[in-house]
Design a protein around this motif. Structure first.
Motif, mmCIF file in Angstrom:
data_model
loop_
_atom_site.group_PDB
_atom_site.id
_atom_site.type_symbol
_atom_site.label_atom_id
_atom_site.label_comp_id
_atom_site.label_asym_id
_atom_site.label_seq_id
_atom_site.Cartn_x
_atom_site.Cartn_y
_atom_site.Cartn_z
ATOM 1 N N PRO A 116 36.209 -9.068 -53.922
ATOM 2 C CA PRO A 116 37.060 -8.954 -52.722
ATOM 3 C C PRO A 116 36.829 -7.636 -52.000
ATOM 4 N N HIS A 117 37.172 -7.605 -50.724
ATOM 5 C CA HIS A 117 37.115 -6.367 -49.960
ATOM 6 C C HIS A 117 38.295 -5.468 -50.342
ATOM 7 N N HIS A 118 38.062 -4.176 -50.339
ATOM 8 C CA HIS A 118 39.168 -3.237 -50.549
ATOM 9 C C HIS A 118 39.853 -2.961 -49.214
ATOM 10 N N HIS A 119 41.115 -2.554 -49.284
ATOM 11 C CA HIS A 119 41.836 -2.224 -48.058
ATOM 12 C C HIS A 119 41.557 -0.775 -47.656
ATOM 13 N N CYS A 120 41.990 -0.407 -46.453
ATOM 14 C CA CYS A 120 41.691 0.912 -45.902
ATOM 15 C C CYS A 120 42.762 1.947 -46.235
ATOM 16 N N ASN A 121 43.821 1.557 -46.930
ATOM 17 C CA ASN A 121 44.946 2.446 -47.189
ATOM 18 C C ASN A 121 44.736 3.201 -48.506
ATOM 19 N N PHE A 122 43.740 4.082 -48.525
ATOM 20 C CA PHE A 122 43.393 4.798 -49.750
ATOM 21 C C PHE A 122 44.568 5.620 -50.281
ATOM 22 N N GLU A 123 45.396 6.140 -49.382
ATOM 23 C CA GLU A 123 46.517 7.010 -49.785
ATOM 24 C C GLU A 123 47.780 6.211 -50.103
ATOM 25 N N GLU A 124 47.719 4.881 -49.938
ATOM 26 C CA GLU A 124 48.844 3.969 -50.235
ATOM 27 C C GLU A 124 50.133 4.386 -49.508
ATOM 28 N N ARG A 125 49.997 4.609 -48.209
ATOM 29 C CA ARG A 125 51.146 4.914 -47.363
ATOM 30 C C ARG A 125 51.847 3.614 -46.967
ATOM 31 N N ARG A 126 53.123 3.730 -46.539
ATOM 32 C CA ARG A 126 53.887 2.541 -46.195
ATOM 33 C C ARG A 126 54.623 2.738 -44.878
ATOM 34 N N ILE A 127 54.822 1.632 -44.185
ATOM 35 C CA ILE A 127 55.608 1.694 -42.956
ATOM 36 C C ILE A 127 57.096 1.772 -43.306
ATOM 37 N N PRO A 128 57.932 2.340 -42.428
ATOM 38 C CA PRO A 128 59.381 2.248 -42.614
ATOM 39 C C PRO A 128 59.814 0.790 -42.439
ATOM 40 N N ALA A 129 60.595 0.292 -43.354
ATOM 41 C CA ALA A 129 60.992 -1.117 -43.294
ATOM 42 C C ALA A 129 62.129 -1.329 -42.305
ATOM 43 N N GLY A 130 62.116 -2.466 -41.617
ATOM 44 C CA GLY A 130 63.244 -2.884 -40.800
ATOM 45 C C GLY A 130 63.368 -2.246 -39.439
#
Length: 280
Positions: A116-130
């Motif tokens: 599978p392809h890897h994702h680009c979020n190497f630092e595993e950041r997240r959006i604010p939910a909601g």
């Protein structure tokens, strides 16, 4: 692992960068542009991974004479003519999904391993939910924007699409502005054989998404859990609007998506390459 060089054609954040330069760096392998590649360069290695595009027949034949393994990471190169003419010098294919692997083995008579392809979020950041109102985002090649924008026709939400040229870091910043991802493709070969990277990228930032059903997507996410799949453009607009109106659903799906994306971090995916290049 065998001493390996990744050979790619085009620089940039596209498939060459993701499946060539980034993977090679994580494995500690060398990389080389296809236009500079020769059999003498190949002789320095035990294996060559061609990313999407292959060298001339005479070059591949000469590389074989030097006893170097030749692996093709086919990506979205669907050229039967190109692969068939070079099949006798190909030792293995790397496929983008399970169906792609079966297709390559049957079409060209060479073993194929799905990675599978890897994702680009190497630092595993997240959006604010909601966040409200949610921003709908298409992050991908601008040439596919014309197809995908039909999904959002008539929807009155903030809209975001990615520029033609962006670094991985710039792409991450774009994803962090998104609240709902979307994508639509009409080409049959892409729906069957392409990777799930567009969905996996959304998931890795905790972004719920609405997409057309593609084989690669179906391997990595469940409808109603990590994403929503649509059968038609009208259904896609309905699901996008439903998701936009329900912050709790976005929060729940975003959390599930973020967790489901963990196996697609580059540090996990490169181990699949390491295993292949150790056992060929």
């Amino acid at each position: 692992m065998r001493k390996t060089c990744f050979v790619y054609k085009t620089a940039g954040i596209g498939s060459a960068e993701v499946r060539g330069v980034q993977v090679a760096a994580a494995l500690g392998c060398d990389v080389m542009r296809l236009k500079h590649f020769t059999p003498d360069h190949a002789a320095r290695y035990e294996a060559i991974v061609y990313v999407k595009w292959l060298p001339p027949l005479a070059t591949m034949e000469a590389v074989r004479r030097r006893g170097v393994l030749q692996v093709v990471d086919a990506l979205d190169n669907y050229s039967r003519w190109q692969f068939r003419r070079r099949a006798e010098w190909i030792d293995a294919f790397i496929a983008s999904n399970f169906t792609h692997a079966v297709h390559l083995e049957r079409a060209f008579g060479r073993p194929a391993v799905e990675i599978p392809h890897h994702h680009c979020n190497f630092e595993e950041r997240r959006i604010p939910a909601g966040r409200t109102p949610p921003t709908l985002a298409f992050v991908g090649n601008p040439k596919h924007w014309r197809q995908s924008r039909r999904m959002v026709a008539g929807l009155r939400y903030p809209l975001l699409s990615s520029p033609r040229h962006a670094t991985r870091e710039e792409l991450a910043e774009i994803y962090l502005q998104a609240d709902i991802g979307f994508a639509w493709r009409s080409e049959a070969s892409k729906r069957s054989f392409n990777s799930a990277v567009k969905l996996v990228n959304y998931m890795s930032f905790g972004i719920p998404a609405v997409l057309g059903q593609e084989t690669g997507y179906l391997q990595v996410a469940r409808h109603g859990e990590e994403c929503l799949f649509a059968q038609t453009l009208g259904e896609a607009r309905m699901l996008l609007d439903h998701l936009a109106r329900d912050a709790d659903l976005r929060r729940r799906m975003g959390e599930a998506a973020f967790e489901a994306a963990r196996p697609f971090h580059i540090r996990r995916v490169v181990e699949r390459y390491r295993s292949l290049l150790s056992t060929l």
